[in-house]
Design an enzyme around this catalytic site. Structure first.
Site, mmCIF file in Angstrom:
data_model
loop_
_atom_site.group_PDB
_atom_site.id
_atom_site.type_symbol
_atom_site.label_atom_id
_atom_site.label_comp_id
_atom_site.label_asym_id
_atom_site.label_seq_id
_atom_site.Cartn_x
_atom_site.Cartn_y
_atom_site.Cartn_z
ATOM 1 N N ARG A 163 0.856 -1.179 0.000
ATOM 2 C CA ARG A 163 0.000 0.000 0.000
ATOM 3 C C ARG A 163 0.896 1.234 0.000
ATOM 4 N NH1 ARG A 163 -3.243 -2.843 -1.630
ATOM 5 N NH2 ARG A 163 -5.322 -3.364 -0.842
ATOM 6 N N HIS A 223 0.129 -0.539 -10.204
ATOM 7 C CA HIS A 223 -0.691 -1.386 -9.326
ATOM 8 C C HIS A 223 -1.065 -2.693 -10.020
ATOM 9 C CE1 HIS A 223 -3.433 -1.061 -5.556
ATOM 10 N NE2 HIS A 223 -3.120 -2.327 -5.804
#
Length: 311
Positions: A226, A274
């Site tokens: 994250r 991502h």
């Protein structure tokens, strides 16, 4: 038979519907109602994405569980209207994909592959020999399903693997630590660090000016976890000073990463969009249906989120 509301974006419904129906049939739930529109008072399960249409769970008075399509739950765990059990996505396909990404980038930096991939300029760059894996210490921060899988895979390749988590964990072939002192100890020897912690107030800025300074000079950071796990400014300063040799980053505080963000132009940063591990629709559908089957059989749900911890 249960009523199942699929509450995600329309394009996800197109992908998931056939796999969910197939998995339901295999689980003996072929007659379950699977839909994108339903009377909230008649819904038993919500297959949920935080960017989908449901934000208020109050009308869903019959709800047995919310089954998150994503591994991360930071966008829903604090929703005060959600009173039903919340299950996060723990998918073998997701784990295998993450293991492959982490292993690939670990080997890339371990072997120094960039010098040859980017150095196609007529210069014969011989004589630079990396250590064997057994002589390279790599660390995994976060030892949940994803982190444990990556740690085991790297240990299997011969790396000296260390791992850190907030609470004690044991993984065969991996030296594990926990707590603040354990984190400092792990970072002091880690030449390649992978972050796979959840995004919670307790994990924000796990890597900051102080913790980055503990790492061996020239160490490499991989962040498929994250974005909030790293203090961006502190990382840029450590890269500029040479304290950190390279950062391969897959997750960011703002996504997509803004075009003017300094990470894009920094020579010691690799940005990936991502993609470290996408949810695999077929395997994720089976994970979701298994929890529905368990709910209908009166068995405990799998992968429930601890609201106090945030994951």
């Amino acid at each position: 038979m249960p009523n199942i509301l699929f509450a995600a974006r329309p394009e996800r419904w197109t992908l998931y519907e056939p796999h969910l129906r197939e998995a339901l049939a295999e689980a003996g739930l072929a007659h379950a109602v699977l839909t994108t529109e339903a009377d909230p008072s008649e819904v038993d399960y919500i297959v949920y994405a935080p960017n989908g249409p449901v934000t208020d769970f109050t009308p869903y008075t019959r709800l047995k569980a919310v089954l998150n399509l994503w591994a991360g739950v930071e966008d829903v765990v604090g929703n005060d209207t959600l009173k039903a059990p919340l299950a996060r996505m723990v998918d073998y396909g997701l784990t295998e994909g993450m293991v492959e990404w982490v292993t690939g980038h670990t080997l890339r930096h371990h072997l120094g592959m960039d010098a040859h991939i980017h150095g196609q300029d007529g210069v014969w760059r011989a004589g630079i020999v990396p250590p064997l894996a057994r002589d390279r210490t790599v660390a995994i921060l976060g030892l949940g399903a994803l982190g444990s899988g990556c740690a085991a895979a790297l240990a299997g390749l011969g790396f000296h693997v260390t791992g850190w988590s907030r609470t004690p964990k044991q993984i065969e072939g991996v030296r594990t630590e926990h707590g603040p002192d354990g984190l400092q100890d792990i970072l002091k020897s880690a030449e390649i660090v992978t972050l796979l912690l959840p995004d919670t107030p307790a994990t924000e800025n796990t890597l900051n000016a102080d913790t980055l300074s503990l790492m061996p000079r020239g160490a490499v950071i991989l962040n498929p976890g994250r974005g909030a796990l790293i203090d961006d400014d502190a990382l840029l300063a450590a890269l500029d000073s040479g304290g950190i040799g390279h950062a391969t980053l897959d997750t960011f505080r703002i996504e997509p990463l803004p075009a003017d963000h300094p990470f894009w132009a920094h020579p010691k940063v690799t940005v990936t969009p991502h993609i470290a591990s996408e949810t695999r629709v077929e395997s994720a559908a089976r994970v979701i249906v298994e929890n529905i089957r368990r709910g209908e059989a009166g068995q405990p749900f799998l992968h429930l989120v601890d609201r106090t911890l945030g994951y």
